[in-house]
Design an enzyme around this catalytic site. Sequence first.
Site, mmCIF file in Angstrom:
data_model
loop_
_atom_site.group_PDB
_atom_site.id
_atom_site.type_symbol
_atom_site.label_atom_id
_atom_site.label_comp_id
_atom_site.label_asym_id
_atom_site.label_seq_id
_atom_site.Cartn_x
_atom_site.Cartn_y
_atom_site.Cartn_z
ATOM 1 N N LYS A 6 15.418 17.116 -8.695
ATOM 2 C CA LYS A 6 16.658 16.323 -8.690
ATOM 3 C C LYS A 6 17.802 17.150 -8.116
ATOM 4 C CE LYS A 6 19.223 13.039 -11.538
ATOM 5 N NZ LYS A 6 19.245 12.372 -12.862
ATOM 6 N N CYS A 30 22.479 19.695 -13.584
ATOM 7 C CA CYS A 30 23.399 19.197 -14.597
ATOM 8 C C CYS A 30 24.688 20.001 -14.544
ATOM 9 C CB CYS A 30 22.792 19.301 -15.996
ATOM 10 S SG CYS A 30 23.967 18.785 -17.268
ATOM 11 N N ALA A 36 30.034 14.753 -20.417
ATOM 12 C CA ALA A 36 29.630 16.146 -20.602
ATOM 13 C C ALA A 36 28.875 16.187 -21.927
ATOM 14 C CB ALA A 36 30.826 17.073 -20.623
ATOM 15 N N ILE A 37 27.709 15.572 -21.929
ATOM 16 C CA ILE A 37 26.897 15.485 -23.144
ATOM 17 C C ILE A 37 26.318 16.875 -23.460
ATOM 18 C CG2 ILE A 37 24.939 14.320 -24.237
ATOM 19 C CD1 ILE A 37 27.068 12.321 -23.499
ATOM 20 N N GLY A 38 25.913 17.572 -22.411
ATOM 21 C CA GLY A 38 25.423 18.941 -22.605
ATOM 22 C C GLY A 38 23.941 19.039 -22.943
ATOM 23 N N LEU A 39 23.175 18.035 -22.515
ATOM 24 C CA LEU A 39 21.717 18.059 -22.639
ATOM 25 C C LEU A 39 21.166 18.348 -24.037
ATOM 26 C CD1 LEU A 39 20.803 19.874 -19.281
ATOM 27 C CD2 LEU A 39 20.562 17.445 -19.782
ATOM 28 N N LYS A 44 15.347 11.767 -21.178
ATOM 29 C CA LYS A 44 16.484 12.683 -21.206
ATOM 30 C C LYS A 44 15.993 14.122 -21.149
ATOM 31 C CE LYS A 44 20.798 13.604 -23.590
ATOM 32 N NZ LYS A 44 21.533 13.723 -22.304
ATOM 33 N N ASN A 82 15.393 19.357 -13.400
ATOM 34 C CA ASN A 82 16.850 19.171 -13.442
ATOM 35 C C ASN A 82 17.509 20.498 -13.103
ATOM 36 O OD1 ASN A 82 19.497 18.628 -13.991
ATOM 37 N ND2 ASN A 82 19.157 17.840 -16.060
#
Lengths: 262, 316
Positions: free
Chosen positions: B165, B130, B70-73, B45, B127
């Site tokens: 990505k 996102c 929408a976990i938000g990293l 993650k 990343n």
Amino acid sequence: MYCQTVQVADQSEFQGGYRLLTLDAPDIAPEVSPGQFVHVRIPHMEESVLRRPFSVYRTEGPQLQILYKGVGKGTRTMTYLRAGDELSLIGPLGNGFPAPQPGHFPVLVAGGYGMAALYLLARSAPQPGIAFFGGRSAPDILCVDEFESLGWEVRMTTQDGTRGRAGIVTDEIDDWWAVRSDSQPLEVYACGPNAMLEAVARRAMERDWQAWVSVDRNMGCGVGACLTCVLKVKQPDGEWAWKRSCKEGPVFDCRDILWEED
Amino acid sequence: MPNLSVQLGPLTLPTPVLVASGTFGYGPEYAELIDLNQLGGIVVKGIALHPTKGNPTPRTAEVASGLLNAIGLPNPGAEGFIQEYMPFLRQYTVPVIVNIWGKTVAEYVDVARRFDTVEGVHALELNVSCPNIKEGSAMFGTCMDSFRAVVAAVRAATALPLIVKLAPNVSDIKEFARAAEAEGADAISLINSVPAMAIDVETRKPKLANVTGGLTGPAIRPFAVKLVWEAAQAVTIPIIGIGGISKAEDALEFIIAGASAVAVGTASFTEPRTVLQVTDGIAEYLERHGLESVDSLRGSLNTGSDAAVDTDSETN
């Protein structure tokens, strides 16, 4: 923790639209401790990417039982399961209730079908205590005979007054507490809607009860990877942190939860 | 037995099936259920330089054949990750790919540099796509100048194999694929989640606290296959195909479209063993078709005039 294909042993009507699903899960069932849950992949829901979590109501040898009501897409589909059907089960999952300690008086508080998550605890407690069950109406008060046959005193409250006292579960707790003469310290175990858990937690903090609550959050993976089911938990440094109800929970010490933020 | 190992530039994977960032935690979460050494790689993650708490709840919502998130990293930060999880991951032979993100180019560079000397890290996945972070990340994935700048800066900052990505919400994926290649990426992975939203009509509230989120799962697979196919025609660096893979046939689509490897994402939530089932299914397919390696299938899409078939297993 296992991820296994298990077989439905039986499914039956319980009462008032509630159903009892019995699964043959010989590896999982014996390892379930009170307050833990299983994550069910419901068959015939191919368009659904998530499993559904259920508290384990009872275990008996190689079998475990789930008490549920067909209210959502997943649970309605579950009502079609018949003996012999197979499904994929992950479990046992989560951090359950700590074992009741001798010398403490155990108190259970359940709202809705929260009592299903408390039965294993009641069965394993060193002494029976008192159980407060609350629900909207008479059909929502479940398992009274099952708890009474373990020696527990069950007090009931329904919002419409159709069974037990009219009102909410904390009304009955307050009255019981007001006249209680026994000096044994309490250990309170609660499972139900969030508002009920918070009301129990506030009383526990005011009256110095030890209390654990089993929270119900939207859940994704069930094993701690997706971070869907988080809630705010107080940290020793005065800060808060997200904790996963599937992994650090679903049971938390009520003092650790940051209630005002929820 | 066909050879399942694949080469992504300097990075060798034992199988072509990885687990996608954000869907497999940092490894321990699933280690009780499956043998991590059977994976092609673990993409952990997203990690930033400093710890991040992530978004308020609700963070996910199930939709038809997909998951909106929408976990938000949220993450423990680079140091936290290295201390908490790398000792665990080093017990395995599985390649560990660290997904990194930042809010500025400088933050990307700092976190990339931090991992350069960490034993057991096999590659970085950048990343830049996102959709759930207010500053930075998504902009880097969709604005060409920012994209080039961050890829070039991270390339210069790390000697590790670098996978970039890509965001799906760009007008021409080929331009971003070429830019990644030109700026020194060793491979590209695509797609990240698709910006999306869902509304509860009774309350007229968004189903996510963040209002919008990213869509993943089987719903996005045909979209992802098309973008991988386009990107594969634009670059020579290897591609990791991602998007709604839940069975071997899905993964094979990406490979035939031009991907060298694939990653299983949301399907791990549905069935943790998906990644292994997909791997077995690919091996079985290669054997059945007399193919010696994944590479001999890669990019073999037949687009001749007589090629299209009527059968559509999706509608069965």
